[in-house]
Design an enzyme around this catalytic site. Structure first.
Site, PDB file in Angstrom:
ATOM      1  N   LYS A 105      -7.254 -53.615-102.124  1.00  0.00           N
ATOM      2  CA  LYS A 105      -7.830 -53.373-103.464  1.00  0.00           C
ATOM      3  C   LYS A 105      -9.293 -52.948-103.403  1.00  0.00           C
ATOM      4  CE  LYS A 105      -4.324 -55.060-106.061  1.00  0.00           C
ATOM      5  NZ  LYS A 105      -3.715 -54.529-107.280  1.00  0.00           N
TER       6      LYS A 105
ATOM      7  N   SER B 173      -6.646 -61.924-112.227  1.00  0.00           N
ATOM      8  CA  SER B 173      -6.884 -63.198-111.556  1.00  0.00           C
ATOM      9  C   SER B 173      -6.505 -63.072-110.088  1.00  0.00           C
ATOM     10  CB  SER B 173      -6.084 -64.325-112.215  1.00  0.00           C
ATOM     11  OG  SER B 173      -4.723 -63.975-112.239  1.00  0.00           O
TER      12      SER B 173
ATOM     13  N   GLY C 235       3.771 -53.376-106.984  1.00  0.00           N
ATOM     14  CA  GLY C 235       3.371 -54.292-108.053  1.00  0.00           C
ATOM     15  C   GLY C 235       3.016 -53.455-109.265  1.00  0.00           C
TER      16      GLY C 235
ATOM     17  N   SER D 224      -0.611 -55.561 -97.271  1.00  0.00           N
ATOM     18  CA  SER D 224      -1.521 -55.344 -98.399  1.00  0.00           C
ATOM     19  C   SER D 224      -2.688 -56.320 -98.466  1.00  0.00           C
ATOM     20  CB  SER D 224      -0.720 -55.372 -99.699  1.00  0.00           C
ATOM     21  OG  SER D 224       0.097 -56.524 -99.749  1.00  0.00           O
TER      22      SER D 224
END
Lengths: 311, 311
Positions: free
Chosen positions: B50, B75, B176, B300
């Site tokens: 990310k 979150s 996702g 990931s």
């Protein structure tokens, strides 16, 4: 053992080992206040640095010796290392292991092509079993840590680390039988630029610490530590090297080991054995003296049952 | 989004990200019957891919926008990624998070310099809280996955993997919100040599699988999966890319996820999130079709509480 022997050993075993990656973590650096370089032998073939020494020891045998195979007694990583090295080199490996050893370890040896020889769970039984294999098959006994060729092989992890980071101030390893720290200290001596070697050892099995103090090889009366790879006994081949080339051995508690292990898992994101965490635990303990130093750590192995963790 | 945009994005974010290592395992290769290359984004800064998309999204803002900061609601890993990217770039990051989120996640955001804004635990509350920050501070809202600049950033992990292994037959990622698989599929398309993209998705949150079948964006009525990073909803920016460039989405059970996660931890010796294991679980499921193929897998992330493991 001299510099050239280490260089020759490394060249010899290169086709059979990984030059394992070196990881860093800003968060762990901040915790210690120093720059740490983690040499990840948990990513080594069969999951531990032991592959290096086992491969070297077998390769140094004569062709006639190789024909008759090798034998060791170990229920730990050296059992797997000797099995896999022997298989890679087309040699038979007899592995003496107590019948009480976990099935997963027996299966691992067989999976790597070792010939499992079970015996009762005591020193006398395993020595007798090994001796019998030497007599019956003419196999060569290879000790997991107290053997010059094994020590040289184990030293190549530190040599690779110094090739990447030539100006380390310290290299830190766990201390069990003494093969890893002796080999690392030789590499630090010959290939480092005034690089000092520090050992981490559990209080519960502090034979090396006490041996350095007394000047003779001490033994452990009990071996009640989570660092199961470090329960083994210091030997007469590696002790003189440790006396000459190791700066200090730092003892750590079981709580400190588990806490350092958690740091490695959660911050560095790698799976390591409790034994590997002993080195970081030692650093955390003496961090005041290590400010801004460049420090190499050997993460010795990663063979752990993730269903049985201490946290 | 074209090839040059991916190249420019990668150059732009390079100073702020790691080119993460690629690991292999003979044992896992034997399990699948193929050659696997694990791109370890668990070793990325803040512990997940990310970081790439967050850094790119902030860097593409005007100076005026940067002065007013950025805001997101998350979150998960994007909260930490936006906080750390913003800090690295001297920009304020407001992170909207439900007050029910674990304290460790709140602390992580604050530790990376993010400004934590707590709200009630429902979609309406977090959207209102975000809107309020946009209105009051002039901050720019950045979506964790449904944003072109984020998608481009996430695609750079696959681009790096293809630079090392140009002839991959497949690249596999978890699915996702869709940012990682869309970015990876773009990189596979532009930089691969006929490299196909496959997604792994839990049965419990199979919105992407169902969306591909129906041709329109489907939603999840529940999100009962251990792969907590994959509970998010597919978006209208990444879905068209997935429709165009993704070969197949393979659904896996919760048991298959945990089993694959254990393989990664015990065999590859790395700590990964359950979400990361979904990709390997998908491969294990369709291994008959993958014999002797060269396959890249994006691991990931590695942000997991090792005290709360499913094994």
């Amino acid at each position: 053992m001299d510099k050239q022997q280490l260089i020759d050993c490394h060249e010899r075993i290169k086709p059979f080992i990984h030059n394992t990656p070196v990881l860093t973590s800003r968060l762990i650096d901040e915790m210690i206040g120093a720059n740490l370089f983690f040499k990840c032998e948990n990513f080594q073939r069969m999951g531990a640095f032991k592959m290096r020494g086992a491969a070297n020891a077998i390769m140094q045998l004569s062709n006639e010796q190789k024909e008759h195979g090798v034998v060791t007694h170990s229920s730990g990583n050296f059992a797997q290392a000797l099995s896999l090295s022997a298989k890679s080199l087309g040699v038979k490996a007899y592995i003496v292991m107590p019948d009480s050893a976990p099935q997963v370890k027996k299966d691992a040896v067989k999976g790597y092509g070792g010939i499992l020889v079970e015996c009762e769970s005591n020193l006398n039984a395993r020595e007798q079993a090994s001796k019998k294999i030497v007599q019956e098959h003419g196999a060569t006994f290879i000790h997991p840590s107290n053997d010059d060729q094994v020590i040289l092989g184990q030293g190549t992890a530190c040599k690779e680390l110094l090739e990447l980071q030539p100006d380390l101030d310290y290299v830190v390893t766990p201390v069990g039988g003494g093969g890893l720290i002796a080999g690392s200290a030789l590499s630090a001596h010959y290939f480092g630029n005034n690089c000092k070697t520090i050992g981490g050892e559990p209080f519960e099995v502090d034979d090396a610490y006490r041996s350095l103090k007394s000047g003779k090889i001490e033994t452990n009366s009990s071996t009640n530590t989570i660092a199961d790879g470090l329960k083994t006994q210091l030997g007469d081949r590696n002790f003189p090297i440790i006396q000459k080339h190791v700066e200090e051995i730092v003892r750590v508690t079981e709580e400190e080991i588990v806490s350092a292990m958690r740091v490695i898992w959660e911050r560095l994101k790698i799976v390591c054995e409790p034994s590997s965490a002993v080195a970081l635990a030692a650093l955390l303990k003496k961090k005041e003296e290590l400010e801004n130093k460049k420090i190499g750590i050997i993460i010795s192995g990663g063979n752990v049952d993730v269903g049985k963790l201490p946290f």
